[in-house]
Design an enzyme around this catalytic site. Structure first.
Site, mmCIF file in Angstrom:
data_model
loop_
_atom_site.group_PDB
_atom_site.id
_atom_site.type_symbol
_atom_site.label_atom_id
_atom_site.label_comp_id
_atom_site.label_asym_id
_atom_site.label_seq_id
_atom_site.Cartn_x
_atom_site.Cartn_y
_atom_site.Cartn_z
ATOM 1 N N GLY A 13 0.785 -1.184 -0.037
ATOM 2 C CA GLY A 13 0.144 0.066 0.180
ATOM 3 C C GLY A 13 0.905 1.419 0.105
ATOM 4 N N ASN A 14 1.921 1.496 0.790
ATOM 5 C CA ASN A 14 2.706 2.611 0.831
ATOM 6 C C ASN A 14 3.451 2.878 -0.546
ATOM 7 O OD1 ASN A 14 4.679 0.206 0.913
ATOM 8 N ND2 ASN A 14 6.271 1.376 1.993
ATOM 9 N N LYS A 132 -13.328 -10.696 4.181
ATOM 10 C CA LYS A 132 -12.506 -9.356 3.749
ATOM 11 C C LYS A 132 -13.392 -8.259 3.735
ATOM 12 C CE LYS A 132 -8.753 -7.390 2.076
ATOM 13 N NZ LYS A 132 -7.848 -6.999 2.834
ATOM 14 N N LYS A 217 -3.148 -9.759 -2.871
ATOM 15 C CA LYS A 217 -2.314 -9.366 -3.947
ATOM 16 C C LYS A 217 -0.739 -10.191 -3.857
ATOM 17 C CE LYS A 217 0.851 -6.051 -2.338
ATOM 18 N NZ LYS A 217 1.166 -6.340 -0.810
ATOM 19 N N LYS A 279 2.038 -12.524 3.259
ATOM 20 C CA LYS A 279 3.172 -12.414 2.510
ATOM 21 C C LYS A 279 4.231 -13.866 2.634
ATOM 22 C CE LYS A 279 3.088 -7.316 3.358
ATOM 23 N NZ LYS A 279 2.188 -7.105 2.304
HETATM 24 P P1 ADP Z 1 1.363 -3.910 2.369
HETATM 25 O O1 ADP Z 1 0.349 -2.919 2.228
HETATM 26 O O2 ADP Z 1 2.905 -3.653 2.262
HETATM 27 O O3 ADP Z 1 0.784 -5.346 1.876
HETATM 28 P P2 ADP Z 1 0.600 -4.604 5.136
HETATM 29 O O4 ADP Z 1 0.128 -3.701 5.964
HETATM 30 O O5 ADP Z 1 -0.520 -5.805 4.577
HETATM 31 O O6 ADP Z 1 1.370 -4.187 3.927
HETATM 32 O O7 ADP Z 1 1.576 -5.718 5.909
HETATM 33 C C1 ADP Z 1 3.022 -5.015 6.370
HETATM 34 C C2 ADP Z 1 2.595 -4.826 7.945
HETATM 35 O O8 ADP Z 1 2.652 -6.128 8.639
HETATM 36 C C3 ADP Z 1 3.648 -4.282 8.658
HETATM 37 O O9 ADP Z 1 3.638 -2.601 8.418
HETATM 38 C C4 ADP Z 1 3.765 -4.591 10.002
HETATM 39 O O10 ADP Z 1 3.321 -3.670 11.040
HETATM 40 C C5 ADP Z 1 2.831 -5.797 9.861
HETATM 41 N N1 ADP Z 1 3.356 -7.065 10.749
HETATM 42 C C6 ADP Z 1 2.544 -8.001 11.071
HETATM 43 N N2 ADP Z 1 3.351 -9.102 11.598
HETATM 44 C C7 ADP Z 1 4.519 -9.014 11.404
HETATM 45 C C8 ADP Z 1 5.691 -9.737 11.702
HETATM 46 N N3 ADP Z 1 6.038 -10.613 12.366
HETATM 47 N N4 ADP Z 1 6.937 -9.094 11.200
HETATM 48 C C9 ADP Z 1 7.030 -7.932 10.564
HETATM 49 N N5 ADP Z 1 5.668 -7.214 10.331
HETATM 50 C C10 ADP Z 1 4.624 -7.583 10.724
HETATM 51 MG MG MG Z 2 -0.234 -1.661 4.759
#
Ligand code: ADP
Ligand code: MG
Length: 317
Positions: A13-14, A132, A217, A279
């Protein structure tokens, strides 16, 4: 340099919208431009790049526009909203990449967006458990009215109001994978499967049909990476590493780790389901399905992560 490595890069998202921003076109264009500087860095380092990206806030905005405009123009279903956001985000990437390449005198990597359908199984258990949340928040009264009228599923979302929930089925395959592969073979920087792709099912008569659902995604990106024969699947987000005991005093960053070890940590519940969980799952699937390695890293450290100097690297074993 020897044969160039093909990588699929999943942008979080960022890459398009920063925390606290409103979501104006200008803001998104500016963020996309900064992201494209990173992408250019990867091209310069000799990689063949295929991009995919999220669309959560963007599709949320389209759904609000639909709601508010519904007295004057017919609201569009989820699959069409997904296609809309793939189109406008793809446009932003294509224009930014072209402009950066023109400024730097880089040629041979024409950017192109492929509006992508992703096949899901109509019997996927997710269709029986929509989970979702999408779109705007509503009052309980309005949510109940909608449930009766349309058969939609709505839930109370963490005290913030009622929200529609849709299924999040597992992606099976990228419908346009052949044409995407062909474009990459010709040197194009392809933007594909945005927002996890437009979920479609193959009906009994063999024809495709869009469904009301959202595909993760990163999981769709894994399918894309397999189907374009990428050596690496690179997930770029807003944290530098995958961590165990995330956010706790004993938090630990993971550097290089085998798929087997990461599977074990995932089973222990270190990675939250709505964020890091998918992820990690996507990275594991890529390596377990024969990919050379997967990376989960900070967007700003993309090239360093590819060089082995940053991020979490998931390798065979
Ligand atoms: P994106 O928009 O990049 O898909 P998400 O917000 O869905 O990102 O996922 C990234 C987030 O996952 C990070 O900002 C972090 O706060 C969170 N997160 C949750 N569990 C973990 C973990 N075990 N290690 C690192 N980050 C984590
Ligand atoms: Mg995010």
């Amino acid at each position: 340099m020897s044969v160039s490595q093909r990588i699929v890069v999943a942008l979080g998202g960022n890459a398009i919208l920063q925390r606290g921003q409103k979501g104006t076109a200008e803001e998104q264009m500016r963020n996309v431009h900064a992201t494209c500087e990173q992408v250019t860095g990867m091209l310069r380092a000799g990689y063949e790049v295929v991009l995919t990206h999220g669309n959560g806030p963007q599709v949320g905005a389209v759904l609000i526009q639909n709601e508010l405009g519904s007295r004057q123009v017919p609201p569009m279903p989820m699959d069409v909203c997904g296609a809309e956001t793939q189109g406008f985000i793809g446009y932003m990437f294509c224009q930014s990449l072209r402009n950066i390449m023109a400024e730097r005198g880089i040629s041979g990597h024409p950017p192109v967006c492929v509006v992508t359908q992703v096949e899901v199984d109509p019997r996927d258990p997710a269709f029986f458990h929509p989970a979702k949340p999408v779109g705007p928040f509503f009052t309980e009264e309005e949510a109940r009215r909608r449930m009766e009228l349309s058969g939609e599923s709505w839930i109370e979302d963490a005290g913030r109001g009622w929200r529609r929930v849709v299924p999040s089925p597992d992606p099976k395959g990228i419908v346009e994978s052949d044409v995407i592969r062909g474009l990459v073979d010709r040197g194009a920087v392809v933007i594909a499967s945005g927002g996890g792709g437009i979920p479609v099912v193959r009906r009994d008569d063999g024809l495709l049909q869009g469904v009301e659902a959202v595909i993760d995604k990163d999981l769709a990106g894994e399918r894309l990476a397999q189907q374009v024969n990428a050596q690496a699947f690179v997930i770029l987000t807003d944290v530098p590493n995958v961590c165990v005991h995330y956010g706790k005093p004993d938090e630990q960053k993971l550097g290089e780790i085998t798929a087997g070890e990461l599977r074990r940590l995932a089973a222990e519940g270190h990675f939250r389901s709505g964020s890091m969980g998918p992820k990690v799952e996507a990275a594991l699937r890529f390596v377990e399905n024969g990919g050379a390695f997967a990376l989960i890293a900070n967007l700003e450290q993309a090239v360093e992560a590819l060089e082995g100097k940053a991020g979490t690297r998931i390798v065979k074993g």
